[in-house]
Design a protein around this motif. Structure first.
Motif, mmCIF file in Angstrom:
data_model
loop_
_atom_site.group_PDB
_atom_site.id
_atom_site.type_symbol
_atom_site.label_atom_id
_atom_site.label_comp_id
_atom_site.label_asym_id
_atom_site.label_seq_id
_atom_site.Cartn_x
_atom_site.Cartn_y
_atom_site.Cartn_z
ATOM 1 N N PHE B 26 34.051 22.224 33.294
ATOM 2 C CA PHE B 26 33.456 22.172 31.956
ATOM 3 C C PHE B 26 32.894 23.550 31.641
ATOM 4 O O PHE B 26 32.143 24.102 32.449
ATOM 5 C CB PHE B 26 32.312 21.156 31.930
ATOM 6 C CG PHE B 26 32.711 19.774 32.395
ATOM 7 C CD1 PHE B 26 33.264 18.863 31.505
ATOM 8 C CD2 PHE B 26 32.542 19.392 33.726
ATOM 9 C CE1 PHE B 26 33.633 17.590 31.930
ATOM 10 C CE2 PHE B 26 32.902 18.120 34.151
ATOM 11 C CZ PHE B 26 33.455 17.214 33.255
ATOM 12 N N ASN B 62 25.368 20.473 31.879
ATOM 13 C CA ASN B 62 24.938 19.080 32.026
ATOM 14 C C ASN B 62 26.110 18.141 32.291
ATOM 15 O O ASN B 62 25.951 17.110 32.939
ATOM 16 C CB ASN B 62 24.114 18.644 30.818
ATOM 17 C CG ASN B 62 22.691 19.178 30.908
ATOM 18 O OD1 ASN B 62 21.881 18.657 31.662
ATOM 19 N ND2 ASN B 62 22.409 20.260 30.203
ATOM 20 N N MET B 63 27.275 18.498 31.809
ATOM 21 C CA MET B 63 28.487 17.756 32.179
ATOM 22 C C MET B 63 28.744 17.943 33.683
ATOM 23 O O MET B 63 29.116 17.008 34.384
ATOM 24 C CB MET B 63 29.686 18.244 31.363
ATOM 25 C CG MET B 63 29.621 17.825 29.906
ATOM 26 S SD MET B 63 30.903 18.644 28.922
ATOM 27 C CE MET B 63 30.452 18.077 27.270
ATOM 28 N N GLY B 66 26.419 15.668 35.534
ATOM 29 C CA GLY B 66 26.901 14.285 35.542
ATOM 30 C C GLY B 66 28.063 14.084 36.491
ATOM 31 O O GLY B 66 28.094 13.140 37.286
ATOM 32 N N ALA B 67 29.020 15.002 36.445
ATOM 33 C CA ALA B 67 30.202 14.880 37.304
ATOM 34 C C ALA B 67 29.834 15.079 38.772
ATOM 35 O O ALA B 67 30.323 14.365 39.653
ATOM 36 C CB ALA B 67 31.267 15.897 36.876
ATOM 37 N N ALA C 74 25.941 14.617 27.299
ATOM 38 C CA ALA C 74 26.729 15.580 28.084
ATOM 39 C C ALA C 74 26.830 15.112 29.531
ATOM 40 O O ALA C 74 27.908 15.152 30.139
ATOM 41 C CB ALA C 74 26.096 16.973 28.015
ATOM 42 N N VAL C 75 25.713 14.639 30.082
ATOM 43 C CA VAL C 75 25.716 14.136 31.456
ATOM 44 C C VAL C 75 26.675 12.940 31.556
ATOM 45 O O VAL C 75 27.490 12.854 32.478
ATOM 46 C CB VAL C 75 24.285 13.741 31.902
ATOM 47 C CG1 VAL C 75 24.313 13.046 33.257
ATOM 48 C CG2 VAL C 75 23.387 14.978 31.958
ATOM 49 N N THR C 77 29.192 12.338 29.696
ATOM 50 C CA THR C 77 30.560 12.848 29.570
ATOM 51 C C THR C 77 31.083 13.289 30.935
ATOM 52 O O THR C 77 32.205 12.944 31.327
ATOM 53 C CB THR C 77 30.603 14.033 28.579
ATOM 54 O OG1 THR C 77 30.186 13.565 27.295
ATOM 55 C CG2 THR C 77 31.994 14.635 28.484
ATOM 56 N N GLY C 78 30.244 14.049 31.652
ATOM 57 C CA GLY C 78 30.642 14.488 32.991
ATOM 58 C C GLY C 78 30.909 13.302 33.908
ATOM 59 O O GLY C 78 31.890 13.292 34.668
ATOM 60 N N MET C 79 30.057 12.289 33.822
ATOM 61 C CA MET C 79 30.216 11.108 34.685
ATOM 62 C C MET C 79 31.487 10.344 34.338
ATOM 63 O O MET C 79 32.256 9.944 35.214
ATOM 64 C CB MET C 79 28.988 10.188 34.523
ATOM 65 C CG MET C 79 27.715 10.754 35.151
ATOM 66 S SD MET C 79 26.176 10.113 34.440
ATOM 67 C CE MET C 79 26.270 8.373 34.856
ATOM 68 N N ARG C 81 34.163 11.440 32.752
ATOM 69 C CA ARG C 81 35.389 12.200 33.037
ATOM 70 C C ARG C 81 35.682 12.210 34.537
ATOM 71 O O ARG C 81 36.833 12.252 34.951
ATOM 72 C CB ARG C 81 35.248 13.636 32.527
ATOM 73 C CG ARG C 81 35.048 13.734 31.029
ATOM 74 C CD ARG C 81 36.338 13.491 30.284
ATOM 75 N NE ARG C 81 36.132 13.505 28.831
ATOM 76 C CZ ARG C 81 36.908 14.150 27.974
ATOM 77 N NH1 ARG C 81 37.951 14.825 28.389
ATOM 78 N NH2 ARG C 81 36.660 14.102 26.672
ATOM 79 N N ALA C 108 29.643 14.462 21.514
ATOM 80 C CA ALA C 108 30.153 13.341 22.310
ATOM 81 C C ALA C 108 30.814 12.333 21.372
ATOM 82 O O ALA C 108 31.902 11.817 21.639
ATOM 83 C CB ALA C 108 29.029 12.696 23.110
ATOM 84 N N GLU C 113 34.150 10.207 22.935
ATOM 85 C CA GLU C 113 33.897 10.045 24.367
ATOM 86 C C GLU C 113 33.748 8.564 24.687
ATOM 87 O O GLU C 113 33.052 7.837 23.969
ATOM 88 C CB GLU C 113 32.609 10.805 24.718
ATOM 89 C CG GLU C 113 32.495 11.248 26.154
ATOM 90 C CD GLU C 113 33.521 12.286 26.549
ATOM 91 O OE1 GLU C 113 33.664 13.297 25.854
ATOM 92 O OE2 GLU C 113 34.184 12.077 27.583
#
Lengths: 178, 363, 250
Positions: B26, B62-63, B66-67, C74-75, C77-79, C81, C108, C113
């Motif tokens: 990201f 922040n993505m 999360g990932a 955003a967090v 989104t990361g999770m 994805r 988002a 998303e």
């Protein structure tokens, strides 16, 4: 052996690709190499330059203060980088776009009308290959065969006509200084 | 090892990250790292990876947070001003003990500065930058090959210590082309293993029936005593990293050195050239090049001060940042000098030769 | 004995930390019930915000991440994805979502998303002690608008459902309230719908709860419900702002 090269011109003239082709060919011949472009807004139409270092030994600094070979494709490039060519070095000057010579007599100067010669071949884009031809003939840093085989790999299927023109251009450069 | 390919540093590190098992990336565009984000955009979809251009640097990090919470290898990259924007998120990632890789292709600052190579983010990378007590592992490569190799090292260290790892590069390393050899691409099974090692804490589906887990990805501990314990645990981790992960290059360090130089990244390349020239003229000058700038090779520098060393010179592309760590390492044994260039201007070997000559003999 | 009501499985045993009369507990319960009813406790993750519901990660008995202020979308989104096989939701307040996190929520939503966002709007910053929110009403007094929200100076409250429904991508957007048992039943349906669409990977789903803050409004819980009905509902009108499933059924 260690050769430091500066190649400079207007954006789009092919200064960066001259240095890149030499770098790539030298790498294929087992040399250590670095290629470093000046980047930023300059690349959009302003002056563009790249340095290449080719050496038998590992290369420490990719940044050079002086050069052994200069490709000056226009007058500003000659004015800016001409004075820092090492004594005994080689200056390949595009005489079509450099009306005012530097007048250095401690370096070897090849004044060559690159634009005119490229037009004779039929494509201004091959200007850079003519310049490479000059250096192949003048300084034994890379072999003609290496660069031809690289070009062949790249263009044989995609654009055989352009491949033909490029090889012709290299030969033209070599013949000019023979 | 495969055949050598001539590649820009930005592209080489992107390819190496994918080969190391990174399937999530990201980021937000910024010069001089554009080739990196573009390479990821082009290549990740071909390996069933996720490329997402975020709406901001802040969103991108922040993505990543999360990932990373799902235990998968994830990366972001930017250049100095963008890294500043990411600092909040980096602090959260550090606080939550998450593995992630952040690449900084440094440019001149402060503020918008310019887009030419610089090393002005040393303090930010090694001393914090974000808020709170935390450390990043910081790898500072000095060639395109080392830039590429740092990708798998960064992911391995991030996974091992559950800590964010920064690769501190600069515009020159990003834009320069050098021959690079890549390690083979890790298999899908290995990628699965990378994330399985985090199954005891990461967010993932419950497969164990009614006795399911409740994993929290979090840096908040409202009770001061609990937070104290949490931060002390971080400190223990940082101590372990300092014990095990210091990396540096000792170049021509010997008992007869008259001077020892210190430099990292791009600056070290130029200093090496200068030292080569001077040593060929009969001098005996050594170089300590930290590869990890945190943890810092303090002991290696201290040990390099042999009897004949009159002084130490530090060269950086900033106003003098690492030199503070060098001074701590030298600890007053000999004088420590500094020479730097700022604003994206890079010194030449000739300038360094001159500076070294001026300072030889402990002047 | 027949059990007619119990704690949802998707809530932990932790005691809520909310003020008396606060409706966060209701909103939490609705989401937890929906998780139970959809049978998705094993493959759902949530993101808690910064604000009064900052400890939501302790309350939902699923995997949870605590996000920085405003960054939950955003967090999430990361999770999502990283784990497309799981359902992801965020739970955010008005300061978090409509002030500091405006960019994240808009983008988002605009990406469509595949997450559900639950937005609790009580027109005030609760946790920090009653400051003006982006959704505070005109002339509303808060600790940072002690003379009332002057629209000539700081503009009008942001109507988030209306704003997001100007985007093409979002799949489902509804505003509900938590002000009466009837409203709560309606709200439950919206939550269920949003999460169900999420399990079906239909795209971005969004539910806004018009809620109260007795403590910081300085109004007792019962009167707060009336105040919200009289003052918030006219400005934040409940309703379905987007439902692509209806269009698709046509």
């Amino acid at each position: 052996m260690k050769v430091e090269i500066m190649s400079s011109g207007f954006g789009g003239q092919g200064a960066l690709t001259i240095a890149k082709f030499l770098t790539k060919a030298a790498m294929k011949e087992g040399k250590h190499v670095t290629w470093l472009p000046a980047y930023g807004p300059e690349m959009r139409g302003g002056t563009a330059n790249a340095t290449a270092v080719i050496s038998d030994e590992e290369i420490a600094s990719p940044i050079i203060g002086q050069s052994d070979i200069l490709f000056a494709l226009n007058q500003p490039s000659l004015d800016k980088f001409g004075p820092s060519v090492r004594p005994g070095g080689l200056m390949i000057v595009n005489s079509d776009m450099c009306p005012n010579p530097l007048g250095r007599d401690d370096v070897e100067v090849v004044n060559i009308p690159l634009n005119t010669l490229a037009k004779e071949i039929g494509n201004t884009k091959v200007l850079n290959m003519i310049a490479i031809g000059v250096v192949i003939e003048k300084r034994q840093i890379i072999k003609f065969e290496t660069i031809v085989s690289d070009l062949t790999k790249f263009l044989e299927k995609k654009n055989p006509a352009l491949l033909e023109l490029n090889i012709k251009a290299i030969r033209k450069g070599m013949e000019f200084v023979k | 090892m495969s055949e050598k390919i001539l590649m820009k540093g930005n592209e080489a590190v992107a390819e190496a990250a994918i080969r190391a098992g990174c399937r999530l990336y990201f980021a937000y565009p910024i010069t001089p790292q554009s080739e990196l984000i573009e390479y990821m955009a082009k290549t990740l979809p071909k390996v069933n990876g996720t490329f997402l251009q975020a709406e901001s640097e802040v969103a991108a990090i922040n993505m990543v947070y999360g990932a990373a919470g799902t235990g998968k290898r994830v990366m972001t990259s930017s250049s100095s001003p963008g890294i500043s924007l990411k600092m909040e998120g980096i602090s959260y990632i550090a606080g939550a003990n998450l593995p992630a890789v952040i690449i900084n292709v440094q440019r001149g600052g402060p503020g918008l500065g310019d887009i030419q190579p610089a090393q002005g983010d040393y303090f930010q990378a090694t001393k914090g930058g974000g808020h709170g007590d935390y450390r990043l592992i910081v790898i500072a490569p000095s060639s395109v090959q080392e830039f590429a190799d740092s990708a798998s090292l960064a992911f391995d260290l991030a996974d091992k210590y559950l800590n964010p790892v920064m690769i501190l590069s600069d515009g020159l390393l990003g834009q320069m082309m050098e021959p690079v050899e890549f390690k083979p691409r890790v298999s899908d099974e290995e990628i699965e293993k990378h994330s399985e090692m985090h199954y005891d804490w990461c967010m993932r589906p419950n497969e164990d029936g009614p006795n399911h887990h409740h994993h929290e990805i979090n840096s908040l501990e409202i009770d001061p005593e609990v937070l104290e314990t949490h931060v002390n645990k971080l400190a223990e981790k940082y101590k372990k990293i300092e014990e095990n992960e210091i990396r540096y290059e000792a170049y021509n360090i010997n008992e007869n050195n008259e001077m020892v130089c210190c430099a990292f990244g791009t600056a070290a390349r130029i200093v090496k050239s200068a030292i080569d020239t001077l040593n060929s003229e009969g001098h005996n000058i050594g170089l300590i090049r930290p590869i990890t700038v945190w943890p810092f090779p303090t002991q290696a520098i201290a040990d390099s001060i042999h009897d004949k060393v009159k002084n130490v010179m530090t060269f950086e592309l900033n106003l003098g940042q690492m030199v503070e760590d060098v001074k701590l390492a030298v600890n007053g044994k000999v004088p420590v000098g500094f020479y730097g260039k700022v604003g994206g201007v890079v010194f030449t070997p000739e300038e360094i030769i001159e500076k070294i000559k001026e300072n030889l003999g402990g002047k | 004995m027949k059990v007619i009501a119990s704690r949802p499985k998707a809530l932990t045993d932790a005691q809520f930390t909310y003020c008396p009369g606060c409706l966060h507990g209701v909103a939490h319960r609705l989401i937890a019930e929906a998780i139970d009813e959809l049978g998705i406790q094993n493959n759902t993750m949530g993101v808690a915000p910064v604000g009064c519901s900052v400890f939501a990660y302790k309350f939902f008995d699923i995997d949870m991440a605590e996000a920085a202020h405003g960054r939950a979308p955003a967090v999430a989104t990361g999770m999502k994805r990283a784990r497309p096989d799981m359902n992801v939701f965020t739970y955010q307040g008005d300061g978090d979502l409509a002030a500091i996190g405006t960019a994240e929520i808009i983008h988002a939503a605009n990406r469509g998303e595949n997450i559900s966002v639950f937005f609790v709007n009580n027109a005030i910053y609760g946790m920090t002690g009653g400051q003006m929110a982006p959704t505070s009403l005109p002339d509303m007094k808060t600790t940072t608008s002690p003379y009332g929200r002057k629209t000539s100076d700081v503009g009008y409250p942001i109507q988030v459902c209306e704003l997001l429904s100007s985007l093409i991508a979002p799949y489902y957007i509804e505003r509900v309230s938590l002000l009466s048992p009837t409203d709560i039943i309606k709200a439950k349906k919206a939550v269920l719908k949003a999460m169900k669409f999420n399990t079906e990977k239909r795209g971005f789903t969004f539910v806004e709860f018009v809620s109260t803050c007795p403590t910081n409004w300085g109004i007792n819980p019962v009167d707060s419900l009336k105040w919200a009905k009289d003052n918030m509902i006219p400005f934040f009108k409940p309703g379905v702002y987007r439902d692509k499933s209806v269009e698709e059924a046509k």
